[in-house]
Motif scaffolding. Structure first.
Motif, PDB file in Angstrom:
ATOM      1  N   VAL A 107      95.677  93.459  21.399  1.00  0.00           N
ATOM      2  CA  VAL A 107      96.333  92.459  22.222  1.00  0.00           C
ATOM      3  C   VAL A 107      95.914  91.090  21.698  1.00  0.00           C
ATOM      4  O   VAL A 107      94.756  90.878  21.353  1.00  0.00           O
ATOM      5  N   LEU A 166     100.512  87.557  27.200  1.00  0.00           N
ATOM      6  CA  LEU A 166      99.841  88.235  26.125  1.00  0.00           C
ATOM      7  C   LEU A 166     100.822  88.928  25.202  1.00  0.00           C
ATOM      8  O   LEU A 166     101.893  89.329  25.600  1.00  0.00           O
ATOM      9  N   LEU A 213      94.375  98.392  27.174  1.00  0.00           N
ATOM     10  CA  LEU A 213      94.939  99.044  25.998  1.00  0.00           C
ATOM     11  C   LEU A 213      94.765 100.558  26.040  1.00  0.00           C
ATOM     12  O   LEU A 213      95.436 101.290  25.314  1.00  0.00           O
ATOM     13  N   TRP A 249     101.134  92.233  23.181  1.00  0.00           N
ATOM     14  CA  TRP A 249     100.551  93.568  23.047  1.00  0.00           C
ATOM     15  C   TRP A 249     101.182  94.263  21.851  1.00  0.00           C
ATOM     16  O   TRP A 249     102.351  94.166  21.591  1.00  0.00           O
TER      17      TRP A 249
END
Length: 363
Positions: A303, A359, A322, A361
């Protein structure tokens, strides 16, 4: 023609952050001190030598440190101050050799095989460097001297604080033979436990093991274990090598079979990453989770954040996000790791208040 033996010095500052704080604030001198961010979930970055008899040490959760030492003074880190002191330390190194490989703000390898000044004795150069650091910064440093990086680092850990240890070529075999395997840099508690299960507890027993057997048990690391058991390390000192990533991994003697078991190990891994980031004065824009399964397959998930993080709770929470149940798919986890990448100095890009907003990812 036989190669000339290298002369390597490993310099490690003594309780660096805590020593800077005690130098700059007379009220902290002689008192048990921990450098840590506030908050119950914080970990100790550095403990002064006055705090260590209480069992306070780096990576210890702060709440436990306060339980062990109720009189412990806690100060938050000042990375700008530490970086300035580190700059002065490196200027001392550069006086003697351009071959300086910084490992963190307070630790470095130096190759003084052909020094700029100081004569042919690496021991005398190490003495002069320690004296120069004290003169420039008012702080003490410990040094180890030997023919390669592994042995120099081993030497520097033998006589702290404010010490100097030299391992001569003729002393290597006997010294390594009598050490416990846990004293070898790069062999952590989990690996030491696996070696113990093989009947290997000492350097002498590790030296007697065949390289093929170690490779069968540990893969490529088996070759590394065999080499350090024999005092072999041909890595050069690499000047100004930038840190691309900082990570911590654990190998488990018993595979982790549930997502909850893996999640339970993430705070420990995150604390290791925080400690290494703190020593380097760095923060990370990217957090990577690594899993190695019992079928030897390795996967990573990452991330990337708009801001930078450096504290263990943030690193662990990102890694936990994650970690999804689908990743395990019934397999056991043999190894887990957290790596911080996209590094920048702490404070250069502050962490975002909305930690998990915006974010990127990458599965």
């Amino acid at each position: 023609m036989e190669a000339i033996p290298r002369k390597i010095i490993h310099v490690d500052m003594d309780a660096f952050y805590a020593s800077v704080e005690q130098r700059d604030d007379p009220q902290l001198r002689g008192r048990p001190l921990a450098v840590a961010w506030g908050g119950r979930r914080s970990v100790v970055l550095t403990a002064s030598y006055e705090a260590r008899p209480y069992g306070v040490h780096s990576a210890l959760p702060l709440y436990r440190a306060l339980e062990r030492c109720p009189d412990l003074r806690v100060v938050e880190p000042r990375f700008e101050a530490y970086r300035e002191v580190s700059r002065l330390i490196r200027s001392v190194f550069q006086t003697y050799t351009p071959l300086v490989e910084p490992l963190s703000l307070d630790e470095a390898y130096l190759d003084v095989t052909t020094p700029r000044m100081g004569g042919p004795s690496a021991t005398r150069i190490a003495q002069a460097i320690r004296a120069g650091i004290r003169e420039q910064t008012g702080l003490s440093a410990t040094a180890g001297v030997s023919v390669n990086k592994f042995l120099a680092k081993l030497a520097s850990g033998m006589n702290k604080p404010d010490g100097l240890t030299v391992i001569l070529p003729a002393e290597v075999d006997a010294l390594l033979a009598r050490l416990p395997v846990g004293a070898f840099h790069g062999i952590g508690p989990a690996t030491a436990a696996r070696l113990d299960a093989m009947g290997i507890q000492s350097g002498a027993q590790l030296r007697a093991a065949s390289q093929d057997d170690l490779v069968t048990r540990f893969g490529a690391m088996g070759t590394h274990f065999w080499r350090i058991a024999h005092g072999l390390d041909d890595r050069p000192v690499e000047p100004d090598r930038p840190s691309k990533s900082i990570g911590t991994e654990e190998t488990y003697s018993d595979d982790l079979r549930t997502i909850q078991a893996v999640q339970a190990r993430l705070p420990v891994l995150a604390e290791g990453v925080e400690r290494r980031l703190a020593r380097a004065g760095l923060a990370a824009h990217t957090v990577i989770l690594k899993l190695k399964f019992d079928d030897r397959r390795v996967i990573t998930r990452r991330v990337t954040l708009p801001g930078a993080v450096h504290r263990a709770p943030e690193l662990a929470e990102l890694a936990a996000r994650l970690l999804t149940s689908g990743l395990l798919a019934g397999r056991g986890v043999r190894l887990a790791g957290i790596t911080a990448a996209g590094l920048c100095p702490v404070g250069e890009t502050p962490s975002q208040p909305q930690l998990f907003g915006g974010l990127a990812w990458n599965a």
